[in-house]
Design an enzyme around this catalytic site. Sequence first.
Site, PDB file in Angstrom:
ATOM      1  N   ASP A   7       1.007  -1.134  -0.078  1.00 19.47           N
ATOM      2  CA  ASP A   7      -0.035  -0.075  -0.162  1.00 19.47           C
ATOM      3  C   ASP A   7       0.830   1.322   0.015  1.00 19.47           C
ATOM      4  OD1 ASP A   7      -2.476   1.509   0.137  1.00 19.47           O
ATOM      5  OD2 ASP A   7      -1.849   2.025   2.276  1.00 19.47           O
ATOM      6  N   SER A   8       0.166   2.209   0.128  1.00 17.67           N
ATOM      7  CA  SER A   8       1.252   3.672  -0.173  1.00 17.67           C
ATOM      8  C   SER A   8       1.592   3.833   1.335  1.00 17.67           C
ATOM      9  CB  SER A   8       0.152   4.727  -0.330  1.00 17.67           C
ATOM     10  OG  SER A   8      -0.885   5.085   0.685  1.00 17.67           O
ATOM     11  N   GLY A  40      -3.364   8.920  -3.725  1.00 16.01           N
ATOM     12  CA  GLY A  40      -4.747   9.260  -4.140  1.00 16.01           C
ATOM     13  C   GLY A  40      -4.725  10.612  -5.138  1.00 16.01           C
ATOM     14  N   CYS A  70      -4.417  -1.773  -1.637  1.00 11.32           N
ATOM     15  CA  CYS A  70      -4.674  -0.257  -1.868  1.00 11.32           C
ATOM     16  C   CYS A  70      -5.607   0.096  -2.848  1.00 11.32           C
ATOM     17  CB  CYS A  70      -3.182   0.355  -2.214  1.00 11.32           C
ATOM     18  SG  CYS A  70      -3.300   1.948  -2.968  1.00 11.32           S
ATOM     19  N   GLU A 143      -2.235   9.342   8.493  1.00 12.01           N
ATOM     20  CA  GLU A 143      -0.886   8.904   8.794  1.00 12.01           C
ATOM     21  C   GLU A 143      -0.042   9.850   9.752  1.00 12.01           C
ATOM     22  OE1 GLU A 143       1.572   6.701   6.891  1.00 12.01           O
ATOM     23  OE2 GLU A 143       0.107   5.805   5.549  1.00 12.01           O
ATOM     24  N   CYS A 171     -11.147   2.778   0.667  1.00 13.81           N
ATOM     25  CA  CYS A 171      -9.608   3.126   0.719  1.00 13.81           C
ATOM     26  C   CYS A 171      -9.365   2.387   1.948  1.00 13.81           C
ATOM     27  CB  CYS A 171      -9.396   4.657   0.875  1.00 13.81           C
ATOM     28  SG  CYS A 171      -7.642   4.883   1.461  1.00 13.81           S
ATOM     29  N   HIS A 173      -6.943   2.849   4.114  1.00 16.65           N
ATOM     30  CA  HIS A 173      -6.553   3.721   5.329  1.00 16.65           C
ATOM     31  C   HIS A 173      -7.926   4.054   6.385  1.00 16.65           C
ATOM     32  CE1 HIS A 173      -2.974   4.606   3.325  1.00 16.65           C
ATOM     33  NE2 HIS A 173      -2.421   5.394   4.417  1.00 16.65           N
TER      34      HIS A 173
HETATM   35  N1  DGL Z   1      -4.699   3.039   1.177  1.00 16.75           N
HETATM   36  C1  DGL Z   1      -4.717   3.517  -0.064  1.00 16.75           C
HETATM   37  C2  DGL Z   1      -5.848   3.243  -0.892  1.00 16.75           C
HETATM   38  O1  DGL Z   1      -6.754   2.394  -0.466  1.00 16.75           O
HETATM   39  C3  DGL Z   1      -3.856   4.483  -0.376  1.00 16.75           C
HETATM   40  C4  DGL Z   1      -4.442   6.060  -0.461  1.00 16.75           C
HETATM   41  C5  DGL Z   1      -3.702   7.096  -0.622  1.00 16.75           C
HETATM   42  O2  DGL Z   1      -2.333   6.727  -0.513  1.00 16.75           O
HETATM   43  O3  DGL Z   1      -3.911   8.414  -0.955  1.00 16.75           O
HETATM   44  O4  DGL Z   1      -6.474   3.899  -1.621  1.00 16.75           O
END
Ligand code: DGL
Length: 244
Positions: A7-8, A40, A70, A143, A171, A173
Amino acid sequence: MRIGVFDSGIGGLTVLKRLVKDYPNNEYIYYGDTKNLPYGDKTKEELLAFASNIIDFLISKNVEAVIIACGTVSSNILDILKNKYNIKIFDIISPTIYYINNSTYKKIGILATEATVNSKIFSNNIYKNIKEVPCKAFVPLIESNNGSEIDKYIKIYLKDLTDRDLIVLGCTHYPLIKDKLLKYLNKNIKVLDMAECIKGEFENYGVGSINLYFSKLDDNVIKNVSNILNFTNYKLQEKKLYNF
Ligand code: DGL
Protein backbone atom coordinates in the site's frame (compact mmCIF):
# COMPACT_ATOMS: atom_id res chain seq x y z
CA MET A 1 2.47 -19.57 1.40
CA ARG A 2 4.68 -16.51 0.98
CA ILE A 3 2.54 -13.47 0.22
CA GLY A 4 3.53 -9.89 -0.65
CA VAL A 5 1.15 -7.14 0.44
CA PHE A 6 1.52 -3.44 -0.36
CA ASP A 7 0.00 0.00 0.00
CA SER A 8 1.07 3.66 0.02
CA GLY A 9 1.59 3.51 3.78
CA ILE A 10 -0.04 2.10 6.91
CA GLY A 11 -3.51 1.63 5.35
CA GLY A 12 -2.72 -1.81 3.93
CA LEU A 13 -1.96 -3.00 7.45
CA THR A 14 -5.74 -3.19 7.94
CA VAL A 15 -5.72 -5.85 5.22
CA LEU A 16 -2.57 -7.55 6.51
CA LYS A 17 -4.07 -7.80 10.00
CA ARG A 18 -7.10 -9.58 8.61
CA LEU A 19 -4.94 -11.95 6.53
CA VAL A 20 -2.76 -12.84 9.54
CA LYS A 21 -5.88 -13.55 11.59
CA ASP A 22 -7.43 -15.80 8.92
CA TYR A 23 -4.22 -17.37 7.55
CA PRO A 24 -1.67 -17.26 10.40
CA ASN A 25 0.81 -19.74 8.92
CA ASN A 26 1.68 -17.73 5.82
CA GLU A 27 4.88 -15.70 5.46
CA TYR A 28 3.96 -12.07 4.86
CA ILE A 29 6.19 -9.44 3.27
CA TYR A 30 4.57 -6.01 3.54
CA TYR A 31 5.69 -2.85 1.75
CA GLY A 32 4.36 0.61 2.69
CA ASP A 33 5.45 3.43 0.40
CA THR A 34 5.40 6.18 3.06
CA LYS A 35 7.88 8.26 1.10
CA ASN A 36 5.51 8.70 -1.87
CA LEU A 37 2.09 8.87 -0.22
CA PRO A 38 -0.64 9.88 -0.73
CA TYR A 39 -1.33 7.80 -3.83
CA GLY A 40 -4.82 9.30 -4.19
CA ASP A 41 -3.55 12.38 -6.04
CA LYS A 42 -1.12 10.54 -8.36
CA THR A 43 -1.47 9.85 -12.09
CA LYS A 44 -1.77 6.33 -13.51
CA GLU A 45 1.84 6.63 -14.80
CA GLU A 46 3.12 7.52 -11.33
CA LEU A 47 1.11 4.73 -9.71
CA LEU A 48 2.48 2.26 -12.25
CA ALA A 49 6.07 3.33 -11.54
CA PHE A 50 5.62 2.99 -7.75
CA ALA A 51 3.69 -0.29 -7.92
CA SER A 52 6.17 -1.86 -10.37
CA ASN A 53 9.12 -1.06 -8.12
CA ILE A 54 7.31 -2.53 -5.16
CA ILE A 55 6.20 -5.69 -6.99
CA ASP A 56 9.76 -6.20 -8.31
CA PHE A 57 10.98 -5.96 -4.72
CA LEU A 58 8.34 -8.41 -3.45
CA ILE A 59 9.22 -10.86 -6.24
CA SER A 60 12.90 -10.57 -5.21
CA LYS A 61 11.71 -11.82 -1.79
CA ASN A 62 10.23 -14.92 -3.49
CA VAL A 63 6.57 -14.23 -2.84
CA GLU A 64 4.09 -16.60 -4.53
CA ALA A 65 1.31 -14.01 -4.75
CA VAL A 66 0.88 -10.27 -4.38
CA ILE A 67 -2.09 -8.58 -2.74
CA ILE A 68 -2.66 -4.95 -3.68
CA ALA A 69 -3.93 -3.66 -0.32
CA CYS A 70 -4.60 -0.27 -1.87
CA GLY A 71 -7.88 0.86 -3.40
CA THR A 72 -6.17 3.47 -5.55
CA VAL A 73 -3.72 1.08 -7.24
CA SER A 74 -6.42 -1.63 -7.53
CA SER A 75 -8.90 0.69 -9.21
CA ASN A 76 -6.47 2.36 -11.62
CA ILE A 77 -3.85 -0.10 -12.87
CA LEU A 78 -4.83 -3.66 -11.92
CA ASP A 79 -5.14 -4.87 -15.52
CA ILE A 80 -1.79 -3.32 -16.50
CA LEU A 81 -0.06 -5.01 -13.55
CA LYS A 82 -1.73 -8.37 -14.29
CA ASN A 83 -0.52 -8.18 -17.89
CA LYS A 84 2.98 -7.16 -16.85
CA TYR A 85 3.65 -9.86 -14.24
CA ASN A 86 3.38 -13.66 -14.31
CA ILE A 87 2.82 -13.86 -10.58
CA LYS A 88 -0.72 -14.11 -9.09
CA ILE A 89 -1.99 -10.64 -8.27
CA PHE A 90 -5.06 -10.07 -6.10
CA ASP A 91 -6.74 -6.72 -5.66
CA ILE A 92 -9.00 -5.34 -2.97
CA ILE A 93 -11.70 -3.65 -5.09
CA SER A 94 -13.03 -6.61 -7.15
CA PRO A 95 -14.06 -8.69 -4.09
CA THR A 96 -15.65 -5.57 -2.60
CA ILE A 97 -17.73 -4.96 -5.74
CA TYR A 98 -18.73 -8.64 -5.75
CA TYR A 99 -19.79 -8.37 -2.09
CA ILE A 100 -21.87 -5.22 -2.74
CA ASN A 101 -23.62 -6.58 -5.84
CA ASN A 102 -24.50 -9.81 -4.03
CA SER A 103 -25.69 -8.15 -0.82
CA THR A 104 -29.20 -6.96 0.00
CA TYR A 105 -28.03 -3.37 0.57
CA LYS A 106 -29.76 -0.97 -1.80
CA LYS A 107 -28.35 2.51 -1.22
CA ILE A 108 -24.59 2.48 -1.26
CA GLY A 109 -22.24 5.25 -0.12
CA ILE A 110 -18.58 5.04 -1.08
CA LEU A 111 -15.73 6.90 0.57
CA ALA A 112 -12.52 6.66 -1.45
CA THR A 113 -9.54 8.61 -2.72
CA GLU A 114 -9.92 11.04 -5.60
CA ALA A 115 -8.07 8.70 -7.98
CA THR A 116 -10.36 5.79 -7.06
CA VAL A 117 -13.53 7.85 -7.58
CA ASN A 118 -12.15 9.24 -10.87
CA SER A 119 -11.42 5.70 -12.11
CA LYS A 120 -15.23 5.06 -12.02
CA ILE A 121 -14.55 1.48 -10.94
CA PHE A 122 -17.45 1.49 -8.48
CA SER A 123 -19.95 3.51 -10.55
CA ASN A 124 -19.31 1.37 -13.66
CA ASN A 125 -19.60 -1.98 -11.87
CA ILE A 126 -22.20 -1.62 -9.11
CA TYR A 127 -25.78 -2.01 -10.25
CA LYS A 128 -27.37 -0.16 -7.36
CA ASN A 129 -28.05 3.39 -6.25
CA ILE A 130 -24.58 4.74 -5.34
CA LYS A 131 -23.14 8.02 -4.11
CA GLU A 132 -19.35 8.42 -4.08
CA VAL A 133 -17.41 10.95 -2.02
CA PRO A 134 -13.74 11.63 -2.75
CA CYS A 135 -11.98 12.17 0.58
CA LYS A 136 -8.79 13.98 -0.38
CA ALA A 137 -7.88 15.08 3.14
CA PHE A 138 -8.08 11.75 4.98
CA VAL A 139 -4.89 9.82 4.12
CA PRO A 140 -2.31 12.47 5.14
CA LEU A 141 -4.31 13.19 8.33
CA ILE A 142 -4.55 9.49 9.20
CA GLU A 143 -0.81 8.97 8.62
CA SER A 144 -0.03 11.95 10.88
CA ASN A 145 -2.70 11.08 13.52
CA ASN A 146 -4.38 14.47 13.31
CA GLY A 147 -7.58 13.56 15.18
CA SER A 148 -9.24 16.99 15.35
CA GLU A 149 -8.81 17.68 11.63
CA ILE A 150 -10.11 14.17 10.85
CA ASP A 151 -13.29 14.97 12.86
CA LYS A 152 -13.74 18.17 10.88
CA TYR A 153 -13.53 16.38 7.52
CA ILE A 154 -15.72 13.45 8.62
CA LYS A 155 -18.61 15.91 9.08
CA ILE A 156 -18.03 17.31 5.58
CA TYR A 157 -17.62 13.97 3.79
CA LEU A 158 -20.51 12.15 5.50
CA LYS A 159 -22.97 15.02 5.15
CA ASP A 160 -24.71 13.60 2.05
CA LEU A 161 -24.50 9.92 3.00
CA THR A 162 -26.93 9.75 5.93
CA ASP A 163 -29.66 8.17 3.74
CA ARG A 164 -27.44 5.18 2.80
CA ASP A 165 -27.83 1.63 4.16
CA LEU A 166 -24.22 0.63 3.37
CA ILE A 167 -21.10 2.82 3.49
CA VAL A 168 -18.02 1.29 1.90
CA LEU A 169 -14.57 2.29 3.14
CA GLY A 170 -13.10 2.28 -0.37
CA CYS A 171 -9.59 3.12 0.79
CA THR A 172 -7.70 0.79 3.12
CA HIS A 173 -6.64 3.69 5.37
CA TYR A 174 -10.23 4.46 6.38
CA PRO A 175 -10.82 1.46 8.71
CA LEU A 176 -8.22 3.17 10.92
CA ILE A 177 -10.80 5.90 11.63
CA LYS A 178 -13.85 3.62 11.67
CA ASP A 179 -14.65 4.38 15.33
CA LYS A 180 -14.78 8.09 14.55
CA LEU A 181 -16.92 7.52 11.44
CA LEU A 182 -19.39 5.36 13.36
CA LYS A 183 -19.99 8.19 15.85
CA TYR A 184 -21.44 10.32 13.04
CA LEU A 185 -23.64 7.63 11.55
CA ASN A 186 -26.97 6.13 12.48
CA LYS A 187 -26.47 2.66 14.02
CA ASN A 188 -28.44 0.86 11.31
CA ILE A 189 -25.97 1.89 8.59
CA LYS A 190 -23.46 -0.90 7.90
CA VAL A 191 -19.89 0.35 7.43
CA LEU A 192 -17.88 -2.04 5.26
CA ASP A 193 -14.13 -2.54 5.55
CA MET A 194 -12.79 -3.96 2.22
CA ALA A 195 -10.61 -6.46 4.12
CA GLU A 196 -13.86 -8.24 5.15
CA CYS A 197 -14.51 -9.07 1.50
CA ILE A 198 -11.32 -10.98 0.66
CA LYS A 199 -11.91 -13.87 3.07
CA GLY A 200 -11.61 -17.37 1.66
CA GLU A 201 -9.21 -16.77 -1.21
CA PHE A 202 -5.85 -17.89 0.13
CA GLU A 203 -3.99 -20.96 1.32
CA ASN A 204 -2.37 -21.18 4.75
CA TYR A 205 1.04 -22.82 5.01
CA GLY A 206 4.55 -21.83 6.14
CA VAL A 207 6.29 -20.75 9.33
CA GLY A 208 4.03 -17.79 10.09
CA SER A 209 6.29 -14.72 9.77
CA ILE A 210 5.72 -10.99 9.15
CA ASN A 211 8.35 -8.70 7.64
CA LEU A 212 7.38 -5.07 7.18
CA TYR A 213 9.27 -2.61 4.96
CA PHE A 214 8.58 1.11 4.57
CA SER A 215 10.22 3.50 2.12
CA LYS A 216 10.40 6.08 4.93
CA LEU A 217 10.46 4.76 8.48
CA ASP A 218 10.26 7.36 11.25
CA ASP A 219 9.03 7.33 14.87
CA ASN A 220 5.51 8.15 13.72
CA VAL A 221 5.34 5.13 11.38
CA ILE A 222 6.83 2.88 14.09
CA LYS A 223 4.19 4.05 16.58
CA ASN A 224 1.35 3.66 14.06
CA VAL A 225 2.43 0.12 13.16
CA SER A 226 2.48 -0.98 16.79
CA ASN A 227 -0.94 0.61 17.41
CA ILE A 228 -2.51 -1.05 14.38
CA LEU A 229 -1.02 -4.54 14.65
CA ASN A 230 -1.87 -5.85 18.07
CA PHE A 231 0.77 -8.54 17.86
CA THR A 232 4.51 -8.16 18.36
CA ASN A 233 6.08 -10.90 16.25
CA TYR A 234 6.96 -8.72 13.26
CA LYS A 235 10.23 -7.31 11.91
CA LEU A 236 10.20 -3.70 10.78
CA GLN A 237 12.76 -1.96 8.57
CA GLU A 238 13.32 0.90 6.14
CA LYS A 239 13.86 -0.10 2.52
CA LYS A 240 14.26 2.51 -0.18
CA LEU A 241 13.66 1.17 -3.67
CA TYR A 242 16.27 2.17 -6.22
CA ASN A 243 14.65 4.75 -8.45
CA PHE A 244 12.20 6.60 -6.26
N1 DGL B 1 -4.75 3.08 1.19
C1 DGL B 1 -4.75 3.45 -0.17
C2 DGL B 1 -6.06 3.24 -0.87
O1 DGL B 1 -6.75 2.33 -0.54
C3 DGL B 1 -3.89 4.61 -0.52
C4 DGL B 1 -4.46 5.96 -0.37
C5 DGL B 1 -3.48 7.08 -0.62
O2 DGL B 1 -2.29 6.93 -0.40
O3 DGL B 1 -3.98 8.15 -1.02
O4 DGL B 1 -6.46 3.92 -1.75
